[in-house]
Design a protein around this motif. Structure first.
Motif, PDB file in Angstrom:
ATOM      1  N   ILE A 106       0.860  -1.174   0.000  1.00  0.00           N
ATOM      2  CA  ILE A 106       0.000   0.000   0.000  1.00  0.00           C
ATOM      3  C   ILE A 106       0.901   1.230   0.000  1.00  0.00           C
ATOM      4  N   THR A 107       0.525   2.224  -0.790  1.00  0.00           N
ATOM      5  CA  THR A 107       1.274   3.468  -0.846  1.00  0.00           C
ATOM      6  C   THR A 107       0.351   4.608  -0.446  1.00  0.00           C
ATOM      7  N   LEU A 108       0.952   5.742  -0.121  1.00  0.00           N
ATOM      8  CA  LEU A 108       0.173   6.927   0.220  1.00  0.00           C
ATOM      9  C   LEU A 108       1.068   8.142   0.123  1.00  0.00           C
ATOM     10  N   LYS A 109       0.446   9.300   0.108  1.00  0.00           N
ATOM     11  CA  LYS A 109       1.158  10.567   0.188  1.00  0.00           C
ATOM     12  C   LYS A 109       0.605  11.305   1.399  1.00  0.00           C
ATOM     13  N   VAL A 110       1.501  11.962   2.121  1.00  0.00           N
ATOM     14  CA  VAL A 110       1.095  12.731   3.294  1.00  0.00           C
ATOM     15  C   VAL A 110       1.838  14.066   3.272  1.00  0.00           C
ATOM     16  N   GLU A 111       1.124  15.121   3.630  1.00  0.00           N
ATOM     17  CA  GLU A 111       1.748  16.440   3.671  1.00  0.00           C
ATOM     18  C   GLU A 111       2.790  16.476   4.784  1.00  0.00           C
ATOM     19  N   LEU A 112       3.939  17.052   4.467  1.00  0.00           N
ATOM     20  CA  LEU A 112       5.026  17.103   5.444  1.00  0.00           C
ATOM     21  C   LEU A 112       4.678  17.943   6.657  1.00  0.00           C
ATOM     22  N   ASP A 113       3.802  18.922   6.495  1.00  0.00           N
ATOM     23  CA  ASP A 113       3.427  19.734   7.661  1.00  0.00           C
ATOM     24  C   ASP A 113       2.346  19.070   8.518  1.00  0.00           C
ATOM     25  N   ASN A 114       1.880  17.897   8.102  1.00  0.00           N
ATOM     26  CA  ASN A 114       0.942  17.117   8.905  1.00  0.00           C
ATOM     27  C   ASN A 114       1.768  16.120   9.725  1.00  0.00           C
ATOM     28  N   GLU A 115       2.444  16.647  10.727  1.00  0.00           N
ATOM     29  CA  GLU A 115       3.394  15.852  11.497  1.00  0.00           C
ATOM     30  C   GLU A 115       2.741  14.667  12.200  1.00  0.00           C
ATOM     31  N   ALA A 116       1.515  14.846  12.680  1.00  0.00           N
ATOM     32  CA  ALA A 116       0.830  13.744  13.374  1.00  0.00           C
ATOM     33  C   ALA A 116       0.604  12.576  12.422  1.00  0.00           C
ATOM     34  N   TYR A 124       2.023   7.110  10.313  1.00  0.00           N
ATOM     35  CA  TYR A 124       2.386   6.162   9.254  1.00  0.00           C
ATOM     36  C   TYR A 124       3.766   5.562   9.507  1.00  0.00           C
ATOM     37  N   GLN A 125       4.704   6.359  10.001  1.00  0.00           N
ATOM     38  CA  GLN A 125       6.020   5.814  10.336  1.00  0.00           C
ATOM     39  C   GLN A 125       5.893   4.758  11.430  1.00  0.00           C
ATOM     40  N   LYS A 126       5.108   5.067  12.457  1.00  0.00           N
ATOM     41  CA  LYS A 126       4.893   4.130  13.566  1.00  0.00           C
ATOM     42  C   LYS A 126       4.205   2.847  13.082  1.00  0.00           C
ATOM     43  N   SER A 127       3.369   2.977  12.069  1.00  0.00           N
ATOM     44  CA  SER A 127       2.632   1.824  11.528  1.00  0.00           C
ATOM     45  C   SER A 127       3.454   1.009  10.546  1.00  0.00           C
ATOM     46  N   GLY A 128       4.706   1.389  10.333  1.00  0.00           N
ATOM     47  CA  GLY A 128       5.587   0.581   9.498  1.00  0.00           C
ATOM     48  C   GLY A 128       5.721   1.040   8.060  1.00  0.00           C
ATOM     49  N   TYR A 129       5.271   2.248   7.756  1.00  0.00           N
ATOM     50  CA  TYR A 129       5.418   2.772   6.403  1.00  0.00           C
ATOM     51  C   TYR A 129       6.826   3.313   6.208  1.00  0.00           C
ATOM     52  N   GLU A 130       7.393   3.005   5.059  1.00  0.00           N
ATOM     53  CA  GLU A 130       8.733   3.464   4.687  1.00  0.00           C
ATOM     54  C   GLU A 130       8.586   4.712   3.826  1.00  0.00           C
ATOM     55  N   GLU A 131       9.349   5.723   4.135  1.00  0.00           N
ATOM     56  CA  GLU A 131       9.322   6.939   3.334  1.00  0.00           C
ATOM     57  C   GLU A 131      10.171   6.731   2.086  1.00  0.00           C
ATOM     58  N   LEU A 132       9.563   6.945   0.917  1.00  0.00           N
ATOM     59  CA  LEU A 132      10.258   6.748  -0.350  1.00  0.00           C
ATOM     60  C   LEU A 132      10.852   8.033  -0.898  1.00  0.00           C
ATOM     61  N   SER A 133      10.118   9.149  -0.737  1.00  0.00           N
ATOM     62  CA  SER A 133      10.621  10.414  -1.269  1.00  0.00           C
ATOM     63  C   SER A 133       9.878  11.579  -0.635  1.00  0.00           C
ATOM     64  N   ARG A 134      10.456  12.767  -0.833  1.00  0.00           N
ATOM     65  CA  ARG A 134       9.822  14.023  -0.413  1.00  0.00           C
ATOM     66  C   ARG A 134       9.897  14.974  -1.591  1.00  0.00           C
ATOM     67  N   ARG A 135       8.725  15.451  -1.996  1.00  0.00           N
ATOM     68  CA  ARG A 135       8.646  16.414  -3.105  1.00  0.00           C
ATOM     69  C   ARG A 135       7.419  17.273  -2.930  1.00  0.00           C
ATOM     70  N   GLY A 136       7.570  18.548  -3.234  1.00  0.00           N
ATOM     71  CA  GLY A 136       6.426  19.443  -3.235  1.00  0.00           C
ATOM     72  C   GLY A 136       5.656  19.472  -1.930  1.00  0.00           C
ATOM     73  N   GLY A 137       6.364  19.338  -0.815  1.00  0.00           N
ATOM     74  CA  GLY A 137       5.718  19.372   0.489  1.00  0.00           C
ATOM     75  C   GLY A 137       5.013  18.091   0.881  1.00  0.00           C
ATOM     76  N   MET A 138       5.247  17.027   0.101  1.00  0.00           N
ATOM     77  CA  MET A 138       4.592  15.744   0.371  1.00  0.00           C
ATOM     78  C   MET A 138       5.641  14.643   0.533  1.00  0.00           C
ATOM     79  N   ALA A 139       5.321  13.700   1.412  1.00  0.00           N
ATOM     80  CA  ALA A 139       6.134  12.492   1.542  1.00  0.00           C
ATOM     81  C   ALA A 139       5.357  11.354   0.899  1.00  0.00           C
ATOM     82  N   THR A 140       6.023  10.576   0.064  1.00  0.00           N
ATOM     83  CA  THR A 140       5.449   9.362  -0.504  1.00  0.00           C
ATOM     84  C   THR A 140       5.936   8.205   0.357  1.00  0.00           C
ATOM     85  N   MET A 141       4.986   7.357   0.774  1.00  0.00           N
ATOM     86  CA  MET A 141       5.318   6.275   1.691  1.00  0.00           C
ATOM     87  C   MET A 141       4.751   4.955   1.173  1.00  0.00           C
ATOM     88  N   ARG A 142       5.346   3.863   1.630  1.00  0.00           N
ATOM     89  CA  ARG A 142       4.896   2.523   1.222  1.00  0.00           C
ATOM     90  C   ARG A 142       5.032   1.551   2.392  1.00  0.00           C
TER      91      ARG A 142
END
Length: 153
Positions: free
Chosen positions: A115-125, A130-148
């Protein structure tokens, strides 16, 4: 905290989502590119148009719609992309882990391996959740983190 359950939106009924997104700020959180007020036709034609797109309503303990998310086909059918996540304000603050688990279960049921998702970097919570739930950060662009996250079978 109320236990949440899911209702698969197989009928592609967007009237409950329209009821959830009556506030312009809420609409902007869910989809900053969608017109306000909510336009069911626009959503069916533009945002959830693919036949393989699936959407779900989160239900509270009394069966009321209190949230929504979609799982769009990612890079091939074995990947689902979590998007258009929304939870009513009074349900926020503690439902995130349960929502993530329900979304992962739904993706698994659809045959996804990850499963993938994008989350705004300023949405720290959300980022921490997602990090706590085991999502790996793939990239950061345009104020968004792409995670898997790879899903266990």
């Amino acid at each position: 905290m109320t236990s949440l359950s899911l209702r698969h939106n197989q009928e592609r009924d967007l009237a409950p989502l329209a009821g959830l997104l009556k506030d312009e700020d809420d609409m902007a959180l869910v989809n900053p590119h969608a017109r306000f007020p909510f336009d069911e036709g626009e959503w069916k034609m533009r945002w959830l148009q693919e036949m393989d797109d699936e959407s779900f309503y989160l239900l509270d303990g009394e069966g009321r719609e209190v949230g929504f998310f979609a799982l769009r086909v990612g890079v091939g059918p074995e990947v689902r992309h979590l998007t258009y996540v929304f939870v009513k304000e009074e349900m926020r603050g503690g439902t995130g882990e349960e929502l993530a688990r329900l979304a992962e279960d739904a993706a698994r049921d659809l045959g996804a391996l990850s499963i993938t998702l994008k989350v705004e970097l300023d949405n720290e919570a959300a980022l921490r959740l997602y990090q706590k739930s085991g999502y790996e950060e793939l990239s950061r662009r345009g104020g968004m983190a792409t995670m898997r996250r790879d899903l266990e079978r």
